[in-house]
Scaffold this active site. Structure first.
Site, short mmCIF file in Angstrom:
data_model
loop_
_atom_site.label_atom_id
_atom_site.label_comp_id
_atom_site.label_asym_id
_atom_site.label_seq_id
_atom_site.Cartn_x
_atom_site.Cartn_y
_atom_site.Cartn_z
N PHE A 1 -9.63 36.19 31.07
CA PHE A 1 -8.23 35.86 30.77
C PHE A 1 -7.49 37.16 30.49
CE2 PHE A 1 -4.58 34.99 28.14
CZ PHE A 1 -3.97 33.96 28.84
N ASP B 1 -10.11 45.32 28.88
CA ASP B 1 -9.09 44.55 28.19
C ASP B 1 -9.63 44.18 26.81
OD1 ASP B 1 -7.44 42.59 27.13
OD2 ASP B 1 -7.14 41.54 29.03
N LYS C 1 -2.66 41.53 20.51
CA LYS C 1 -3.06 40.60 19.45
C LYS C 1 -3.13 41.22 18.04
CE LYS C 1 -4.67 36.67 22.01
NZ LYS C 1 -5.04 36.83 23.42
C1 LIG Z 1 -4.40 36.82 24.71
C2 LIG Z 1 -4.94 37.74 25.75
C3 LIG Z 1 -4.09 38.34 26.71
C4 LIG Z 1 -2.62 38.00 26.81
O1 LIG Z 1 -1.92 38.38 25.68
P1 LIG Z 1 -0.46 37.76 25.42
O2 LIG Z 1 0.03 38.52 24.21
O3 LIG Z 1 -0.63 36.30 25.19
O4 LIG Z 1 0.36 38.04 26.61
C5 LIG Z 1 -4.65 39.23 27.59
N1 LIG Z 1 -5.96 39.54 27.56
C6 LIG Z 1 -6.80 38.99 26.66
C7 LIG Z 1 -8.24 39.38 26.65
C8 LIG Z 1 -6.32 38.06 25.73
O5 LIG Z 1 -7.16 37.48 24.86
#
Ligand SMILES: *Cc1c(COP(=O)(O)O)cnc(C)c1O
Length: 392
Positions: free
Chosen positions: A137, A222, A249
């Site tokens: 994700f 990521d 986050k």
């Molecule tokens: C939540 C998340 C995103 C997206 O972040 P947003 O602030 O919701 O756009 C991208 N990569 C990972 C691994 C995430 O957990």
């Protein structure tokens, strides 16, 4: 639910786009790892705004930093810089172990924007192919969505930016087979959060590094969910030096901020005119990031996270109805014996605990890093009863 709460639920349904389904609760206030709904019912928050509220709710250090900065200078545009922006960039590069000068930072307002910046950065290699893991994700904007594996998220919005290959997460050979001399980047989460907490097997990231090097591709990690102390370490990856790290986050502790870090030469790929943002890197968001980092350091929260994470995993996993426990520090995934995760979340909520069910079988816990031993013990004490209620 009393009148106030049900009224807001109705007004929500009438005036907010239905992208998230009906809200589970109308929340009114929070302190530490505790929140209260509009009826005054108290919950221990094991979701933490989805791994965002690193310092919990209303932490004095975050309130003070944001308030003071907003009273001093709130927004200036990227024609100008400010001390908090430069200091946060330097601090992040320090935490990553490369130091100021060893890389460059681009600030954003969210995780998906951090990944958009990184995606554009990879295009500046002159290559377009990206290899990504199944179960990944990376966000909901068109670029990040193109890199996200879940079919239900992708299908309604195709065509998405192309030239993306998905490979099974954790499979070193499949990764090596997918990467070629026209691959711009390998993109991986060291711990897949939205999938329900899949931890990269030992050696996987090092193998990805070697594969990337063999083909002149970038290694992009990521750490939007897994980074900023969540694992009991600043970053979930260890013993590899990536070319790109994306964060968001927990970085601002609830204040919106994301970051794309380019290490070494990767930090030079985006040049004037290649990318931009109006809000990204504003001094209030950067002051929030600095306050989060300072508090994690001053209060020894990394150690705290490691200890409480172990206690949670051991305690939750002791129940025979839990088939598997995964994770590190305070990013924890549980597999239940059956497809009962929605019932477990509902039973937990009734018992005063906020949990999350990323899949029908899986429970995820990503509580504030400041959650206390008493909060953890309260969940562990209630856990068998929650499972009884959910499976009755
Ligand atoms: C939540 C998340 C995103 C997206 O972040 P947003 O602030 O919701 O756009 C991208 N990569 C990972 C691994 C995430 O957990």
């Amino acid at each position: 639910m009393n009148d106030t709460a049900s009224t807001y639920q109705e007004r929500y349904a009438a005036s907010l786009m239905n992208t998230f389904g009906p809200p589970k609760l109308v929340l009114a206030k929070g302190v530490g790892a505790h929140v209260w709904d509009a009826d005054g019912k108290e919950y221990v928050d094991f979701l933490g705004g989805i791994a965002v509220n690193a310092l919990g709710h209303a932490h004095p250090a975050l309130v003070e930093a944001v308030t003071t900065q907003l009273q001093t200078l709130g927004h200036v545009s990227n024609f100008f810089t400010t001390a908090p922006q430069v200091e946060l960039a330097e601090k992040l590069l320090d935490l990553l172990g490369v130091g100021a000068g060893g890389g460059k930072v681009f600030f954003t307002n969210s995780g998906t924007e951090a990944n958009e910046a990184a995606f554009k950065l990879t295009r500046r290699t002159g290559r377009t192919h990206v290899v990504v893991a199944e179960g990944s994700f990376h966000g909901r904007t068109m670029g990040a969505l193109a890199l996200t594996s879940k079919e239900a998220y992708r299908a309604p919005f195709e065509p998405l930016p192309g030239d993306v290959t998905f490979v099974p997460f954790g499979d070193t050979d499949a990764l090596a087979a997918a990467v070629t001399d026209r691959t711009a980047a390998i993109l991986l989460e060291p711990i897949q959060g939205e999938a329900g907490v899949n931890v990269a097997p030992d050696g996987y990231l090092a193998a990805a590094r070697a594969t990337a090097d063999a083909h002149g591709a970038l290694l992009w990690l990521d750490e939007v969910q897994s980074g900023m102390g969540r694992t009991g370490r600043w970053f979930a990856h260890a013993d590899v030096t990536p070319d790109i790290v994306t964060l968001a986050k927990g970085l601002g502790g609830g204040f919106p901020i994301g970051a794309c870090l380019g290490i070494g030469a990767a930090g030079e790929l985006l040049q004037p005119g290649n990318h931009g943002t109006t809000f990204g890197g504003n001094p209030v968001a950067c002051a929030a990031g600095l306050a989060v980092i300072r508090t994690i350091e001053d209060d020894d929260l990394l150690e705290h996270v490691a200890v409480l994470g172990q206690r949670l995993r051991d305690g939750l996993g002791a129940d025979p109805r839990v088939a598997e426990v995964r994770g590190e520090g305070l990013i924890i995934g549980l597999d239940l014996a059956g497809d009962t995760s929605a019932d477990v979340v509902a039973a937990a909520q009734a018992a005063g605990f906020i949990l999350n069910n990323p899949t029908p079988k899986r429970i995820r816990l990503v509580p504030p890093l400041v959650i206390t031993g008493d909060d953890v013990d309260a969940l562990l004490a209630a856990w068998p009863g929650i499972l009884d209620e959910a499976t009755r």
